[in-house]
Design an enzyme around this catalytic site. Structure first.
Site, short mmCIF file in Angstrom:
data_model
loop_
_atom_site.label_atom_id
_atom_site.label_comp_id
_atom_site.label_asym_id
_atom_site.label_seq_id
_atom_site.Cartn_x
_atom_site.Cartn_y
_atom_site.Cartn_z
N PHE A 138 -4.57 3.29 14.63
CA PHE A 138 -4.89 4.30 13.61
C PHE A 138 -6.05 3.81 12.77
O PHE A 138 -6.24 2.60 12.60
CB PHE A 138 -3.68 4.55 12.70
CG PHE A 138 -2.70 5.53 13.29
CD1 PHE A 138 -1.90 5.18 14.35
CD2 PHE A 138 -2.59 6.82 12.77
CE1 PHE A 138 -1.00 6.08 14.90
CE2 PHE A 138 -1.70 7.73 13.30
CZ PHE A 138 -0.89 7.36 14.37
N LYS A 147 -13.88 0.47 15.47
CA LYS A 147 -12.61 -0.26 15.55
C LYS A 147 -12.02 -0.20 16.94
O LYS A 147 -11.50 -1.19 17.45
CB LYS A 147 -11.59 0.40 14.60
CG LYS A 147 -11.51 -0.27 13.28
CD LYS A 147 -10.51 0.43 12.39
CE LYS A 147 -10.99 0.29 10.96
NZ LYS A 147 -10.24 1.10 10.03
N ASP A 161 -4.35 -6.38 5.08
CA ASP A 161 -5.36 -7.25 5.68
C ASP A 161 -5.32 -8.65 5.08
O ASP A 161 -5.68 -9.62 5.72
CB ASP A 161 -6.75 -6.64 5.47
CG ASP A 161 -6.91 -5.36 6.28
OD1 ASP A 161 -6.35 -5.32 7.39
OD2 ASP A 161 -7.55 -4.41 5.79
N LYS A 193 8.94 -17.06 -10.82
CA LYS A 193 8.16 -15.92 -11.34
C LYS A 193 6.95 -16.44 -12.11
O LYS A 193 7.08 -17.32 -12.96
CB LYS A 193 9.07 -15.09 -12.26
CG LYS A 193 8.44 -13.83 -12.72
CD LYS A 193 9.39 -13.04 -13.62
CE LYS A 193 8.61 -11.94 -14.29
NZ LYS A 193 9.18 -11.55 -15.56
N ASN A 229 0.85 -1.20 0.00
CA ASN A 229 0.00 0.00 0.00
C ASN A 229 0.88 1.25 0.00
O ASN A 229 2.11 1.14 -0.02
CB ASN A 229 -0.97 -0.03 1.19
CG ASN A 229 -0.20 -0.12 2.50
OD1 ASN A 229 0.58 0.74 2.84
ND2 ASN A 229 -0.42 -1.22 3.24
N LYS A 262 -11.38 -3.69 18.87
CA LYS A 262 -10.00 -4.13 19.04
C LYS A 262 -9.45 -3.76 20.43
O LYS A 262 -8.26 -3.90 20.69
CB LYS A 262 -9.12 -3.55 17.93
CG LYS A 262 -9.60 -3.93 16.52
CD LYS A 262 -8.58 -3.55 15.46
CE LYS A 262 -9.14 -3.77 14.05
NZ LYS A 262 -8.13 -3.69 13.01
#
Ligand code: C5P
Length: 403
Positions: A321, A335, A277, A287, A208, A339
């Site tokens: 975060f 969240k 995730d 490959k 990301n 959590k």
């Protein structure tokens, strides 16, 4: 953070004296008020005029000048300073301070002052490793002076070794640390930062846009405040912050393992990492070849690291975060509860100046009662400061860390 901070810089006679010019320039650029003292030997390497021009102040070079010119400089400079820095510091000035000798303006001022002081030794590697110089350095450390480690590399005397003046950016960071109150002294903070990479084959991976800047800023800010830091970082291309321990990982599973190994030794856990995730279910050994057909990837879910800590966090403060593109606050609150976090820092990707790769962020901090505090656009270092302030409030309510 250096705005209007009063720094008195002592320059002594080593070849690195020319680098003090850049140090002054950077300090002034960051808003510090700089006064400079130079020893006689320093003036053999670089002129007071350069330092005067850069510091925008008169340069102090001599003990014995008419009273109306220097106003008992060794006393007035000691009163003026928020902090003293000696860069570069020769074996000579280190020896003089360690022995209580005051035979020129700089050494006499050192005897007359008790402000936070940073000393940056720079000299030939053999001089630096001389046992007497080392003994003097240790004596200064024990007395409360902060001594920066010299850098290694090519030296002016055509040898290579330890003895270079550290990079100016590192000296500036050390000055900021010197000036910051140590309200996290003794606190052990585990910080995760950066993205993770989830490989498909030897050359491809899913990742990301996280740069690691927010997590690294938290490490810098917490280090300045005296915390003991363990940083667990995914692949990030940033200068490493000062930390007791830095563990580099690649995948979410590696990060999970590292966090599970270390979180019990932490009082505070801040999960700034953008953990993937999902990861590819299988890792191709070779490959993956192109084919005419479409290719589907089967993904499996990664462990949720923060949720795993949340189940077993004891008295630790747990901060997560939430980065969202919609329903930011509602999702963040959800969240935090699921959590078992103490705080969640929400940032909205759609907001200008927030999110990945920028040096700024726009954050809202939410606590367990649901109360939220929103901040305008600020640097990630400032955002880190605001997060640590909130952590401190929670810490002061908790006591006796239980495992
Ligand atoms: O649910 P979401 O991924 O948005 O939650 C973000 C928070 O959870 C961040 O603090 C992130 O570091 C943490 N996280 C985690 N393990 C995951 C995914 C997210 O610790 N697998």
């Amino acid at each position: 953070m250096l705005t209007n901070k009063k720094i008195v810089l002592g320059i002594t006679g080593g070849i690195a004296a020319y680098k003090a010019a850049e140090l002054i320039r950077t300090l002034v650029k960051e808003g510090a008020l700089v006064k400079v003292m130079m020893t006689k030997s320093a003036m053999e390497f670089i002129t007071p005029l350069t330092m005067q021009t850069l510091s925008r102040n008169q340069v102090y070079t001599d003990m014995f000048v008419p009273a109306d010119q220097y106003d008992m400089a060794h006393i007035s400079l000691a009163e003026f300073a928020d902090a003293f820095v000696i860069a570069p510091a020769t074996a000579n000035i280190i020896g003089k301070i360690a022995s209580g000798i005051g035979d020129d303006l700089l050494s006499t001022t050192m005897m007359a002052q008790s402000k936070p002081t940073l000393i940056c030794p720079a000299m030939n590697d053999k001089m630096l490793s001389n046992p007497i110089v080392q003994e003097n350095i240790n004596k200064l450390k024990k007395t409360g002076y902060v001594i920066m480690d010299s850098a290694e590399g090519e030296l002016a005397c055509k040898t290579a070794g330890k003895g270079r003046l550290p990079d100016i950016a590192d000296i500036i960071e050390e000055i900021k640390t010197l000036l910051t109150p140590k309200d996290f002294k003794g606190a052990r903070i585990l910080i995760t930062a950066g993205p993770t990479e989830e490989p498909l084959d030897p050359v491809r991976f899913i990742t990301n846009l996280s740069s690691g800047k927010m997590g690294y800023a938290l490490a810098v800010a917490a280090h300045r405040r005296g915390a003991n830091i363990t940083l667990i970082s995914g692949p990030a291309n940033l200068p490493l912050p000062a930390a007791e321990k830095i563990i580099k990982v690649r995948t979410a599973k590696e990060m999970h393992k590292a966090v599970m190994t270390h979180y019990r030794n932490a009082d505070i856990i801040i999960k700034a990492a953008a953990v993937a995730d999902y990861c590819p279910k299988t890792l191709a050994k070779e490959k993956i070849k192109k084919d005419k057909k479409a290719l589907s990837l089967e993904l499996e879910i990664n462990p949720d690291i923060i949720a795993d800590i949340g189940k077993n966090k004891g008295n630790r403060v747990l901060v997560g975060f939430a980065m969202e593109t919609q329903n930011l606050l509602a999702n963040a609150r959800d969240k935090l509860k699921k959590k078992n976090m103490d705080l969640i820092v929400a940032n909205n990707l759609q907001e200008e100046g927030a999110g990945f790769r920028t040096d700024t962020n726009v954050i809202t901090i939410i606590d367990r009662t649901g109360e939220c505090e929103s901040f305008g656009k600020m640097t990630k270092i400032e955002a880190a400061g605001a997060i640590l302030d909130r952590v401190k409030k929670i810490m002061s309510k908790k006591s006796n860390i239980k495992n």
